[in-house]
Write a protein that holds these residues in place. Structure first.
Motif, PDB file in Angstrom:
ATOM      1  N   PRO A   1     -95.634  23.496  34.028  1.00 12.27           N
ATOM      2  CA  PRO A   1     -94.840  22.260  33.963  1.00 12.27           C
ATOM      3  C   PRO A   1     -94.061  21.969  35.241  1.00 12.27           C
ATOM      4  CG  PRO A   1     -94.516  23.601  31.995  1.00 12.27           C
ATOM      5  CD  PRO A   1     -95.217  24.465  33.001  1.00 12.27           C
ATOM      6  N   TYR A   2     -94.015  22.940  36.135  1.00  8.71           N
ATOM      7  CA  TYR A   2     -93.223  22.787  37.357  1.00  8.71           C
ATOM      8  C   TYR A   2     -94.095  22.667  38.607  1.00  8.71           C
ATOM      9  CZ  TYR A   2     -89.641  24.446  34.122  1.00  8.71           C
ATOM     10  OH  TYR A   2     -88.802  24.594  33.049  1.00  8.71           O
ATOM     11  N   GLN A   3     -95.370  22.384  38.431  1.00  4.74           N
ATOM     12  CA  GLN A   3     -96.275  22.259  39.568  1.00  4.74           C
ATOM     13  C   GLN A   3     -95.839  21.150  40.529  1.00  4.74           C
ATOM     14  OE1 GLN A   3     -99.019  23.963  40.553  1.00  4.74           O
ATOM     15  NE2 GLN A   3     -98.964  25.450  38.892  1.00  4.74           N
TER      16      GLN A   3
ATOM     17  N   ILE B   1     -91.691  34.387  40.999  1.00  6.95           N
ATOM     18  CA  ILE B   1     -90.975  33.503  40.081  1.00  6.95           C
ATOM     19  C   ILE B   1     -90.889  34.154  38.709  1.00  6.95           C
ATOM     20  CG2 ILE B   1     -91.016  31.236  38.950  1.00  6.95           C
ATOM     21  CD1 ILE B   1     -92.404  30.138  41.456  1.00  6.95           C
ATOM     22  N   GLN B   2     -91.960  34.839  38.320  1.00  6.65           N
ATOM     23  CA  GLN B   2     -91.957  35.581  37.057  1.00  6.65           C
ATOM     24  C   GLN B   2     -90.866  36.643  37.046  1.00  6.65           C
ATOM     25  OE1 GLN B   2     -93.910  35.322  34.238  1.00  6.65           O
ATOM     26  NE2 GLN B   2     -92.831  37.048  33.291  1.00  6.65           N
ATOM     27  N   VAL B   3     -90.692  37.344  38.165  1.00  2.00           N
ATOM     28  CA  VAL B   3     -89.638  38.354  38.267  1.00  2.00           C
ATOM     29  C   VAL B   3     -88.270  37.716  38.043  1.00  2.00           C
ATOM     30  CG1 VAL B   3     -88.465  39.950  39.828  1.00  2.00           C
ATOM     31  CG2 VAL B   3     -90.951  39.882  39.776  1.00  2.00           C
ATOM     32  N   LEU B   4     -88.032  36.576  38.677  1.00  2.00           N
ATOM     33  CA  LEU B   4     -86.754  35.888  38.492  1.00  2.00           C
ATOM     34  C   LEU B   4     -86.520  35.542  37.030  1.00  2.00           C
ATOM     35  CD1 LEU B   4     -86.583  33.380  41.487  1.00  2.00           C
ATOM     36  CD2 LEU B   4     -85.555  35.649  41.302  1.00  2.00           C
TER      37      LEU B   4
ATOM     38  N   THR C   1     -86.127  27.799  41.343  1.00  2.00           N
ATOM     39  CA  THR C   1     -85.094  27.342  40.414  1.00  2.00           C
ATOM     40  C   THR C   1     -85.650  27.188  39.010  1.00  2.00           C
ATOM     41  OG1 THR C   1     -84.260  26.049  42.289  1.00  2.00           O
ATOM     42  CG2 THR C   1     -83.249  25.652  40.150  1.00  2.00           C
ATOM     43  N   SER C   2     -86.921  26.865  38.913  1.00  2.00           N
ATOM     44  CA  SER C   2     -87.529  26.656  37.593  1.00  2.00           C
ATOM     45  C   SER C   2     -87.439  27.899  36.727  1.00  2.00           C
ATOM     46  CB  SER C   2     -88.993  26.233  37.751  1.00  2.00           C
ATOM     47  OG  SER C   2     -89.803  27.298  38.247  1.00  2.00           O
ATOM     48  N   ALA C   3     -87.449  29.087  37.338  1.00  2.00           N
ATOM     49  CA  ALA C   3     -87.332  30.318  36.547  1.00  2.00           C
ATOM     50  C   ALA C   3     -85.989  30.374  35.843  1.00  2.00           C
ATOM     51  CB  ALA C   3     -87.515  31.539  37.451  1.00  2.00           C
TER      52      ALA C   3
ATOM     53  N   VAL D   1     -86.109  19.397  38.316  1.00  2.00           N
ATOM     54  CA  VAL D   1     -86.066  20.702  37.655  1.00  2.00           C
ATOM     55  C   VAL D   1     -84.717  20.897  36.965  1.00  2.00           C
ATOM     56  CG1 VAL D   1     -86.049  23.201  38.023  1.00  2.00           C
ATOM     57  CG2 VAL D   1     -87.736  21.783  39.193  1.00  2.00           C
ATOM     58  N   LEU D   2     -83.642  20.607  37.664  1.00  2.62           N
ATOM     59  CA  LEU D   2     -82.305  20.799  37.101  1.00  2.62           C
ATOM     60  C   LEU D   2     -82.076  19.909  35.890  1.00  2.62           C
ATOM     61  CD1 LEU D   2     -80.287  20.949  40.439  1.00  2.62           C
ATOM     62  CD2 LEU D   2     -80.718  22.859  38.887  1.00  2.62           C
ATOM     63  N   ASP D   3     -82.616  18.703  35.935  1.00  2.39           N
ATOM     64  CA  ASP D   3     -82.387  17.747  34.854  1.00  2.39           C
ATOM     65  C   ASP D   3     -83.099  18.124  33.558  1.00  2.39           C
ATOM     66  OD1 ASP D   3     -80.680  16.197  36.336  1.00  2.39           O
ATOM     67  OD2 ASP D   3     -82.190  14.735  36.937  1.00  2.39           O
ATOM     68  N   ALA D   4     -83.857  19.224  33.590  1.00  4.05           N
ATOM     69  CA  ALA D   4     -84.516  19.690  32.359  1.00  4.05           C
ATOM     70  C   ALA D   4     -83.514  20.261  31.366  1.00  4.05           C
ATOM     71  CB  ALA D   4     -85.583  20.734  32.684  1.00  4.05           C
ATOM     72  N   VAL D   5     -82.299  20.576  31.837  1.00  4.62           N
ATOM     73  CA  VAL D   5     -81.230  21.020  30.941  1.00  4.62           C
ATOM     74  C   VAL D   5     -79.980  20.190  31.236  1.00  4.62           C
ATOM     75  CG1 VAL D   5     -82.126  23.375  30.769  1.00  4.62           C
ATOM     76  CG2 VAL D   5     -80.422  22.841  32.510  1.00  4.62           C
TER      77      VAL D   5
END
Length: 209
Positions: free
Chosen positions: A7-9, A27-30, A53-55, A82-86
């Motif tokens: 979703p963050y491509q 990103i997975q680690v984050l 940031t998406s992580a 990305v930030l506006d997703a929350v």
């Protein structure tokens, strides 16, 4: 559950192979670290278009309760998306370097801004603020892609490895179509439980086996 980056491509540059973004395994680690319990404050220094940031945002969507502090001098539309997703009550954006602002003591700090001398300053700030988990991106970039101006990130990572009271883990394994050889270092207090287990969780086994 693995972090689904699809979703963050939109955060990637067109035809980009993560040259200017963090690679999916890192990103997975984050994401895994962000899902640790009892995190109240997370700081990200350097966000670019928001791939890393998406992580953190996805972790918030999945139940993590920390407040995210984003230090990024240029807020691009992709990062804002990305930030506006929350809710904007879950994050704060700063457009000045960390030495010019006041932030709460972080539980986790990602350092991925200027990789020269500022990376060393950012690491010093993290240690002085009592940051438990310090993540340094591009810890091996000066070797992997001969970026001479990335010496600060490497030096800071090297010093963190030598800290007598902290454990560390680093991934710099080459992977097809990625630049993970640039390196991602995670440093945490030896007294802190759960970090090593989180790094080796089944959702990340394909990356670290």
């Amino acid at each position: 559950m693995p972090f689904d980056f699809s979703p963050y491509q939109f955060t990637l540059l067109q035809d980009d192979k993560f040259i200017w973004n963090m690679d999916p395994p890192h990103i997975q680690v984050l994401y895994e670290l962000a899902m640790l319990p009892d995190l109240e404050t997370v700081v990200e220094i350097g966000s670019f278009r928001g791939a890393s940031t998406s992580a953190f945002i996805q972790a918030q969507k999945d139940g993590a309760e920390f407040h995210l502090h984003v230090v990024e001098v240029k807020v691009r539309p992709q990062l804002r998306q990305v930030l506006d997703a929350v809710s904007d009550s879950r994050w704060t954006v700063y457009t000045e370097p960390i030495q010019n602002i006041t932030i709460p003591a972080p539980d986790l700090m990602l350092i991925d801004g200027d990789h020269g001398a500022p990376a060393v300053v950012d690491t010093l700030a993290a240690l002085c603020l009592g940051t438990r988990i310090i993540v340094m991106h591009d810890s091996q970039t000066h070797v992997a892609v001969t970026e001479k101006n990335h010496w600060g990130a490497h030096l800071a990572a090297k010093l963190l490895k030598q800290h007598p009271d902290r454990d560390w883990w680093e991934d710099c394994r080459p992977r097809p179509g990625m630049l993970t050889e640039r390196g991602l270092l995670v440093s945490w207090p030896r007294s802190m439980q759960g970090v090593q287990k989180r790094l080796l969780m089944s959702s990340a086994e394909d990356f670290f086996s």
